[in-house]
Each structure stands twice: as structure tokens, then as C-alpha cells.
Scaffold this motif. Structure first.
Motif, short mmCIF file in Angstrom:
data_model
loop_
_atom_site.label_atom_id
_atom_site.label_comp_id
_atom_site.label_asym_id
_atom_site.label_seq_id
_atom_site.Cartn_x
_atom_site.Cartn_y
_atom_site.Cartn_z
N GLU A 54 0.82 -1.21 0.00
CA GLU A 54 0.00 0.00 0.00
C GLU A 54 0.86 1.26 0.00
N GLN A 58 1.35 4.18 -3.50
CA GLN A 58 0.93 5.58 -3.49
C GLN A 58 1.66 6.33 -4.59
N TYR A 139 -6.83 6.11 4.55
CA TYR A 139 -7.02 5.21 3.41
C TYR A 139 -6.16 3.96 3.56
N THR A 140 -4.86 4.14 3.87
CA THR A 140 -3.96 3.00 4.00
C THR A 140 -4.36 2.12 5.18
N VAL A 155 -13.66 1.13 0.92
CA VAL A 155 -12.62 2.01 0.39
C VAL A 155 -13.27 3.02 -0.55
N ASP A 157 -11.65 5.63 -3.00
CA ASP A 157 -10.56 6.36 -3.65
C ASP A 157 -11.08 6.96 -4.94
N THR A 158 -10.20 7.52 -5.74
CA THR A 158 -10.63 8.17 -6.97
C THR A 158 -11.35 7.20 -7.90
N ASP A 174 -18.08 14.12 -1.11
CA ASP A 174 -17.38 13.08 -0.37
C ASP A 174 -18.29 12.35 0.61
N ASN A 194 -13.70 -4.57 -1.49
CA ASN A 194 -12.83 -3.45 -1.82
C ASN A 194 -11.88 -3.81 -2.96
N MET A 198 -12.34 -1.73 -6.62
CA MET A 198 -11.15 -1.04 -7.13
C MET A 198 -10.69 -1.66 -8.45
#
Length: 312
Positions: A54, A58, A139-140, A155, A157-158, A174, A194, A198
Motif C-alpha cells: 500500500e 501511493q 485510506y492506508t 474504500v 478512492d478516486t 465526499d 474493496n 477497485m
């Protein structure tokens, strides 16, 4: 959306998922379990190994991370090994593998020391506890809790925001993303869920989506697939190709290349999953007529059917 929606109380003031939310969940998980990218950290539940992946991931492409991750674990196989290492060696490894931002190497080294010194070598298991480790943000922490202990929240994320915005018309907010993501995730299945959502954002619902080519499991519910509007928070302008007539012309030609000939109602479902209604026989008849005018296909009437084949 073509299906009914669940009560808005279930997701606050965000748009709700379809009423058949269990089918939505099952479709995504089945799609993921049938085929997904085989990153080595997806084959482990060791929290140390997952934390390393993880932190390395990044702002670094996953394909580049694999070799660095394997080399790092060869050098420091456990949190205890990393904690005992000289920090300069860890930073040197980081810069030598072009992983960027050497502070991340320092934080990872310090986090390993915390696990050994403050947690007796046992990784904390919850997102809140994991967030106490040096350099481990929300997040991590949630990712490690999910993938190591199946104990995380959804999760967001974008990539996940892009998926939820397109599929369920979730507004670019958000709080709304958090509510819908958490409601969508089956209870107690954060690891597979998750990973799956993703993966969907990473291979099928990218900035330029490949809905049919990637067999997106949410096409039957997807707002973007229904409307042709594939904008998203990180995609301010609609891709010029996805969902266009040019795209479907290409699909017709490729599909007919696999068959001698096809009737319209045999061809239609092979080029779009939502064939029927507004995108039924008349839509397809116009499409193949254009291709015929361009000299690419032959269109022939047989009894009550229209048969299409590639022009030789």
C-alpha cells in the motif's frame, strides 16, 4: 436508472442503490472472482506485506510496484527485520527503485518499529488502531484492515468515486460517496468487496471506460451506460469514443468477422448488453445501413428477417 431504488434513508441524502442491491453485490464479486489482475499482495493476508504494498502503491503504477515489493520483502521479510534495519539502507532502497518521496520509506521503517516496540510484534487490526502507525493515513489503514483482516470499511478512492458516480449517479460529494460505498459493501466482506470495486475502476471503468470489452458486471444498472454520459469527478469531459456510433460500428464489424452472417436480433445483443427498446432493431438497422452505404457490410432481406454479413 431503469430499476427502482432502495429507501433513501439507507444512504442518507445520496442516491440509493437499486432495490435488487444483493444482485448488484453478487454481480461484482462474481466478476472479480472469475478473473482479475494477479498482483502478489492479493495472494497474502500478512498485514506487513500488505502495508508495504500500500505504501509503495501511493502515486506509483502497480506494474512497477511488483518487482520493488518482491525485492523489499527479500531484503526485509518481516516487520522485525525492517525495524532492525538501518534507516539509511531503507531510504537507499526506496530511491534506488524510483519509488519517490523518500519520507514514505522513513515512515514505513518507523511504523515497523512501532509494531515491534508498542504492539509486541502484532499488527493492530482495526482502521483506527492502524492509523496510529507512523505515516499510515485513513485510506492506508482501512486498506490494511480490509485486505489483511477483512475488518475494514468501504474504500473510497478516486477509482471508486468514478465507479459510483457513473453507475449510480452519486453526486460529486465526499459524504455522499462514503454513504453509498458503505451501504453497497456487504457486511463482513471488506476484503473481496474493496478489491473488486477497485478492480472495476482500474480495468473497466477507467477514465475512458471499456464497459462491454471488460464485461462490466454493472451495465444493467449503470446510469452512465444507459445515458451515454461517462463524465465523472476526475473526467470533466465525456470521452469522445465510448458509447458513440463510431464505437458500435466497430463492434459490428468485429462481431461479423467471427460469423458468416447474423440476423439483426442475433447481432444486437452481441454488440451491446442493453439491446432492445431505444437501442433495438430500428437503431441497429440504421447502423448497419450506414455501414452498407460505406461498403463495409451487405444487408439482405429474407422473409421477415434482415441478415447482415461482412462485404468481401
Amino acid at each position: 436508472m431503469t430499476d427502482g431504488h432502495a429507501s433513501s434513508l439507507e444512504t442518507g441524502d445520496a442516491p440509493a442503490l437499486p432495490e435488487d442491491v444483493d444482485d448488484v453485490r453478487d454481480a461484482l464479486i462474481s466478476w472479480y472472482e472469475a478473473d482479475h489482475r494477479d498482483f502478489p499482495w492479493r495472494r497474502t493476508d500478512d498485514p506487513y506485506e500488505i502495508l508495504v504494498s500500500e505504501v509503495m502503491s501511493q502515486q506509483t503504477q502497480l506494474g512497477r510496484v511488483v518487482e520493488a515489493w518482491e525485492d523489499f520483502l527479500d531484503e526485509w521479510p518481516t516487520a522485525a527485520d525492517l525495524a532492525a534495519a538501518d534507516r539509511s539502507d531503507v531510504v537507499s532502497f526506496w530511491s534506488g527503485h524510483s519509488l519517490g518521496y523518500n519520507n514514505r520509506a522513513k515512515y514505513l521503517h518507523e511504523a515497523a518499529r512501532q509494531v515491534i516496540e508498542e504492539y509486541d510484534g502484532e499488527f493492530p487490526r482495526s482502521p483506527d488502531e492502524l492509523s496510529e502507525l507512523m505515516g499510515v493515513g485513513p485510506y492506508t489503514a482501512n486498506a490494511v484492515a480490509s485486505f489483511a483482516f477483512n475488518n475494514g470499511d468501504a474504500v473510497v478512492d478516486t477509482n471508486v468515486k468514478r465507479v459510483l458516480h457513473r453507475a449510480f449517479d452519486v453526486p460529486d460529494d465526499d459524504d455522499a460517496f462514503e454513504r453509498v460505498a458503505q451501504f453497497a459493501m456487504p457486511e463482513g466482506e471488506s476484503k473481496v468487496w474493496n478489491n473488486a470495486i477497485m478492480e472495476l475502476g482500474g480495468v473497466a471503468c477507467e477514465k475512458t471506460p471499456t464497459c462491454d470489452e471488460s464485461g462490466c458486471p454493472w451495465r444493467r444498472w449503470c446510469h452512465a451506460y444507459e445515458t451515454g454520459d461517462f463524465t465523472a469527478p476526475d473526467v470533466p469531459t465525456q470521452p469522445s469514443f465510448e458509447g458513440s456510433r463510431r464505437q458500435f460500428r466497430g463492434r459490428v464489424v468485429r462481431t461479423l468477422g467471427e460469423y458468416d452472417e447474423l440476423e439483426l436480433d442475433e447481432l444486437g445483443p452481441r454488440i451491446r448488453v442493453d439491446y432492445g427498446g431505444d437501442y433495438g432493431r430500428e437503431w441497429l438497422r440504421e447502423l448497419v445501413s450506414d455501414l452498407s452505404a460505406d461498403g463495409l457490410v451487405n444487408v439482405e432481406k429474407r422473409d421477415d428477417d434482415t441478415v447482415v454479413r461482412l462485404r468481401e
